[in-house]
Design a protein around this motif. Structure first.
Motif, PDB file in Angstrom:
ATOM      1  N   GLY A   1       0.576  -1.346  -0.031  1.00 23.86           N
ATOM      2  CA  GLY A   1      -0.146  -0.067  -0.020  1.00 23.86           C
ATOM      3  C   GLY A   1       1.088   1.461  -0.162  1.00 23.86           C
ATOM      4  N   GLU A   2       2.081   1.205   0.665  1.00 24.91           N
ATOM      5  CA  GLU A   2       3.035   2.312   0.540  1.00 24.91           C
ATOM      6  C   GLU A   2       3.710   2.625  -0.818  1.00 24.91           C
ATOM      7  OE1 GLU A   2       1.298   2.028   4.206  1.00 24.91           O
ATOM      8  OE2 GLU A   2       2.485   0.349   3.324  1.00 24.91           O
ATOM      9  N   HIS A   3       4.421   1.342  -1.371  1.00 20.31           N
ATOM     10  CA  HIS A   3       5.370   1.510  -2.297  1.00 20.31           C
ATOM     11  C   HIS A   3       4.827   0.652  -3.662  1.00 20.31           C
ATOM     12  CE1 HIS A   3       6.124  -2.568  -1.295  1.00 20.31           C
ATOM     13  NE2 HIS A   3       6.611  -2.331  -0.139  1.00 20.31           N
ATOM     14  N   GLY A   4       3.704  -0.011  -3.638  1.00 16.65           N
ATOM     15  CA  GLY A   4       2.993  -0.596  -4.828  1.00 16.65           C
ATOM     16  C   GLY A   4       3.732  -2.005  -5.032  1.00 16.65           C
ATOM     17  N   TRP A   5       4.404  -2.578  -4.584  1.00 16.68           N
ATOM     18  CA  TRP A   5       5.166  -3.506  -5.096  1.00 16.68           C
ATOM     19  C   TRP A   5       4.694  -4.726  -4.197  1.00 16.68           C
ATOM     20  CZ3 TRP A   5       8.788  -4.132  -8.956  1.00 16.68           C
ATOM     21  CH2 TRP A   5       9.228  -2.671  -9.529  1.00 16.68           C
ATOM     22  N   PRO A   6       3.978  -5.845  -4.938  1.00 21.79           N
ATOM     23  CA  PRO A   6       3.303  -7.027  -4.413  1.00 21.79           C
ATOM     24  C   PRO A   6       4.269  -7.737  -3.610  1.00 21.79           C
ATOM     25  CG  PRO A   6       2.550  -6.865  -6.708  1.00 21.79           C
ATOM     26  CD  PRO A   6       3.865  -5.609  -6.644  1.00 21.79           C
ATOM     27  N   GLY A   7       3.966  -8.238  -2.359  1.00 20.71           N
ATOM     28  CA  GLY A   7       4.858  -9.211  -1.666  1.00 20.71           C
ATOM     29  C   GLY A   7       5.615  -8.618  -0.955  1.00 20.71           C
ATOM     30  N   LEU A   8       6.201  -7.267  -0.973  1.00 20.64           N
ATOM     31  CA  LEU A   8       7.267  -6.776  -0.450  1.00 20.64           C
ATOM     32  C   LEU A   8       6.817  -5.938   0.790  1.00 20.64           C
ATOM     33  CD1 LEU A   8      10.426  -6.020  -0.140  1.00 20.64           C
ATOM     34  CD2 LEU A   8       9.746  -4.042  -1.745  1.00 20.64           C
ATOM     35  N   VAL A   9       7.345  -6.310   1.977  1.00 31.23           N
ATOM     36  CA  VAL A   9       7.202  -5.621   3.227  1.00 31.23           C
ATOM     37  C   VAL A   9       8.809  -5.010   3.829  1.00 31.23           C
ATOM     38  CG1 VAL A   9       6.187  -5.253   5.551  1.00 31.23           C
ATOM     39  CG2 VAL A   9       5.022  -6.545   3.815  1.00 31.23           C
ATOM     40  N   GLN A  10       8.723  -3.846   4.148  1.00 35.98           N
ATOM     41  CA  GLN A  10       9.980  -3.578   4.671  1.00 35.98           C
ATOM     42  C   GLN A  10       9.849  -2.734   6.098  1.00 35.98           C
ATOM     43  OE1 GLN A  10      13.084  -2.559   1.906  1.00 35.98           O
ATOM     44  NE2 GLN A  10      11.860  -1.293   0.750  1.00 35.98           N
ATOM     45  N   LEU A  11      10.672  -3.007   6.981  1.00 36.08           N
ATOM     46  CA  LEU A  11      10.338  -2.467   8.405  1.00 36.08           C
ATOM     47  C   LEU A  11      11.431  -1.680   8.686  1.00 36.08           C
ATOM     48  CD1 LEU A  11       9.064  -5.813   8.455  1.00 36.08           C
ATOM     49  CD2 LEU A  11       8.396  -4.849  10.801  1.00 36.08           C
ATOM     50  N   PHE A  12      11.091  -0.619   9.041  1.00 34.02           N
ATOM     51  CA  PHE A  12      12.343   0.480   9.453  1.00 34.02           C
ATOM     52  C   PHE A  12      11.996   1.201  10.943  1.00 34.02           C
ATOM     53  CE2 PHE A  12      11.824   0.877   4.592  1.00 34.02           C
ATOM     54  CZ  PHE A  12      12.827   0.372   4.291  1.00 34.02           C
ATOM     55  N   GLY A  13      13.223   1.242  11.594  1.00 32.32           N
ATOM     56  CA  GLY A  13      13.132   1.825  12.996  1.00 32.32           C
ATOM     57  C   GLY A  13      12.307   1.065  13.917  1.00 32.32           C
ATOM     58  N   ILE A  14      12.828  -0.165  13.799  1.00 33.34           N
ATOM     59  CA  ILE A  14      12.108  -1.021  14.788  1.00 33.34           C
ATOM     60  C   ILE A  14      12.887  -1.248  16.023  1.00 33.34           C
ATOM     61  CG2 ILE A  14      10.727  -3.218  15.272  1.00 33.34           C
ATOM     62  CD1 ILE A  14       9.555  -1.729  12.895  1.00 33.34           C
ATOM     63  N   GLU A  15      12.765  -0.220  16.985  1.00 37.23           N
ATOM     64  CA  GLU A  15      13.740  -0.317  17.905  1.00 37.23           C
ATOM     65  C   GLU A  15      12.591  -0.750  19.316  1.00 37.23           C
ATOM     66  OE1 GLU A  15      14.583   3.246  19.852  1.00 37.23           O
ATOM     67  OE2 GLU A  15      13.573   4.436  18.423  1.00 37.23           O
ATOM     68  N   SER A  16      13.104  -0.248  20.592  1.00 36.82           N
ATOM     69  CA  SER A  16      12.227  -0.198  21.467  1.00 36.82           C
ATOM     70  C   SER A  16      10.620   0.449  21.296  1.00 36.82           C
ATOM     71  CB  SER A  16      12.844   0.240  22.870  1.00 36.82           C
ATOM     72  OG  SER A  16      11.664   0.402  23.919  1.00 36.82           O
ATOM     73  N   PRO A  17       9.629  -0.117  21.426  1.00 39.57           N
ATOM     74  CA  PRO A  17       9.501  -1.631  22.101  1.00 39.57           C
ATOM     75  C   PRO A  17       9.241  -2.934  21.136  1.00 39.57           C
ATOM     76  CG  PRO A  17       7.274  -0.595  22.147  1.00 39.57           C
ATOM     77  CD  PRO A  17       8.430   0.475  21.248  1.00 39.57           C
ATOM     78  N   GLY A  18      10.227  -3.017  20.356  1.00 38.37           N
ATOM     79  CA  GLY A  18      10.349  -3.916  19.378  1.00 38.37           C
ATOM     80  C   GLY A  18      10.168  -5.227  19.905  1.00 38.37           C
ATOM     81  N   LEU A  19      10.768  -5.711  20.766  1.00 44.23           N
ATOM     82  CA  LEU A  19      10.687  -6.935  21.386  1.00 44.23           C
ATOM     83  C   LEU A  19       9.295  -7.262  22.030  1.00 44.23           C
ATOM     84  CD1 LEU A  19      13.072  -8.808  23.507  1.00 44.23           C
ATOM     85  CD2 LEU A  19      10.893  -8.801  24.227  1.00 44.23           C
ATOM     86  N   THR A  20       8.601  -6.473  22.627  1.00 42.23           N
ATOM     87  CA  THR A  20       7.272  -6.457  23.151  1.00 42.23           C
ATOM     88  C   THR A  20       6.311  -6.318  21.764  1.00 42.23           C
ATOM     89  OG1 THR A  20       8.010  -5.219  25.239  1.00 42.23           O
ATOM     90  CG2 THR A  20       5.604  -5.508  24.778  1.00 42.23           C
ATOM     91  N   SER A  21       6.473  -5.542  21.077  1.00 44.17           N
ATOM     92  CA  SER A  21       5.588  -5.690  19.906  1.00 44.17           C
ATOM     93  C   SER A  21       5.816  -6.820  18.749  1.00 44.17           C
ATOM     94  CB  SER A  21       5.905  -4.417  19.163  1.00 44.17           C
ATOM     95  OG  SER A  21       5.844  -3.226  20.124  1.00 44.17           O
ATOM     96  N   ALA A  22       6.825  -7.659  18.920  1.00 37.79           N
ATOM     97  CA  ALA A  22       7.150  -8.460  17.658  1.00 37.79           C
ATOM     98  C   ALA A  22       5.677  -9.337  17.367  1.00 37.79           C
ATOM     99  CB  ALA A  22       8.340  -9.290  18.179  1.00 37.79           C
ATOM    100  N   LEU A  23       5.294  -9.984  18.219  1.00 34.13           N
ATOM    101  CA  LEU A  23       4.118 -10.981  17.720  1.00 34.13           C
ATOM    102  C   LEU A  23       3.031 -10.079  17.107  1.00 34.13           C
ATOM    103  CD1 LEU A  23       4.179 -13.300  20.754  1.00 34.13           C
ATOM    104  CD2 LEU A  23       4.799 -13.917  18.566  1.00 34.13           C
TER     105      LEU A  23
END
Length: 363
Positions: free
Chosen positions: A329-351
């Motif tokens: 939905g952001e970049h228009g490329w099917p099947g591609l997901v990019q995660l940026f800036g996943i710092e705290s609380p990334g561990l808690t948020s992971a699931l």
């Protein structure tokens, strides 16, 4: 459907698990020789409640939901954890307003059990504490992050997924309706998959630049080093103790490991490249910060422990940036997901993050 998840930290493994449990054939590619050697290996291992983050933000939503999922996962998989609770403290009257803001945000974010304590109530909980007021979060805790990652990997492999260590990704491009990925290592090769997930943590921006035609809009990465100091002697607290937040982080706080040992950190040091050495000279600054809420800290008790690097999307003097999950939905490329800036609380948020990513690539 076949998916390649790049990065075997806690977030990458959680995403791989979510995809595998939905019937996707998953490969996890990790450039290092073991899982969880980056951001995930150098965190405070805190299970966060979610009261700090702006309502409606990805951090708020995924932290609160992720905490619930994480506790359930630890219970069902035998991962060591403890909801020891924490106190967020105002050490002088001027900090009361910061606590009031956190309490309000916690309410909007539906953080469980967050309550206001005046000094007498806080000191009754933790007699060694010095403060004028505090917030008590009984839902905050600590977890064995390595055991968590092993359990996530176990679910991936039980569902037919595969882990490929020492497998750096060198290039990727869209070809004939699929993602063609070239990887290096001892046996370089090319792999075609339907989905490509960039969960590379500190390496996320570098990997994004290797994806041909899909690398526009890559956010800048700002590195914040956080050092930790251990503390010898008998623990003086049974809960985590956090000061009012500071620019770039949550302040030099007291955390506990599952054996009850105390450690302090992280501080915030803006750096240009990863550097994991802990400067013993920083102990003096740590002592001054700690004595604001623990005046009884004995001299000479702090010892350099370890350091971590947080892959931030905002720098000094800038508002804290939210997580970024850039999907089709952001970049228009099917099947591609990019995660940026996943710092705290990334561990808690992971699931919770994992389910959101899976929703984007599986109809």
């Amino acid at each position: 459907m076949e998916a390649l998840v790049v990065g075997a930290g806690v977030v990458g493994l959680a995403i791989a698990r979510a995809l595998a449990l939905r019937g996707t054939a998953v490969i996890v590619a990790e450039a290092a020789e073991a899982i969880g050697t980056g951001v995930s290996a150098r965190s405070s291992e805190v299970i966060h409640g979610g009261m700090y983050y702006p309502p409606g933000s990805l951090r708020a939503r995924h932290c609160v939901e992720g905490r619930r999922r994480l506790v359930e996962f630890c219970e069902s998989h035998g991962v060591p954890y403890r909801l020891c609770g924490k106190l967020i403290v105002a050490t002088h009257e001027a900090e009361r307003s910061a606590l009031e803001t956190i309490l309000s945000r916690g309410g909007e974010n539906r953080v469980e059990g967050l309550t206001w304590c005046e000094r007498a109530e806080a000191v009754a909980l933790e007699p060694a504490l010095s403060c004028v007021a505090a917030l008590h979060s009984p839902a905050t805790g600590i977890v064995d992050s390595h055991a968590l990652m092993l359990a996530l990997l176990g679910d991936v492999e039980d569902a037919g997924g595969v882990l490929a260590l020492n497998t750096p990704i060198e290039a990727a491009e869209r070809r004939d309706g699929r993602w063609e990925v070239r990887f290096g290592g001892a046996a370089p090769d090319v792999l075609q998959v339907d989905c490509l997930i960039n969960a590379a943590g500190l390496g996320a921006q570098a990997l994004a630049r290797q994806i041909e035609g899909a690398a526009d809009g890559i956010p800048r990465q700002v590195l914040a080093k956080g050092s930790y100091f251990g503390c010898s002697g008998r623990p003086a607290f049974t809960r985590l103790i956090y000061p009012a937040p500071v620019e770039g982080g949550l302040g030099i706080h007291l955390t506990l490991d599952l054996a009850g040992r105390m450690r302090f950190g992280p501080d915030v040091e803006w750096v240009d490249a990863p550097d994991y050495a802990v400067d013993p000279g920083r102990a003096e600054r740590f002592e001054a910060a700690i004595r604001r809420y623990w005046p009884g800290l004995p001299d000479g008790r702090l010892m350099p422990d370890y350091a971590g690097i947080r892959p931030k999307l905002s720098g000094p003097g800038e508002p804290a940036a939210d997580f970024r999950i850039d999907g089709p939905g952001e970049h228009g490329w099917p099947g591609l997901v990019q995660l940026f800036g996943i710092e705290s609380p990334g561990l808690t948020s992971a699931l919770s993050l994992a389910e959101a990513v899976a929703d984007q690539v599986i109809a």
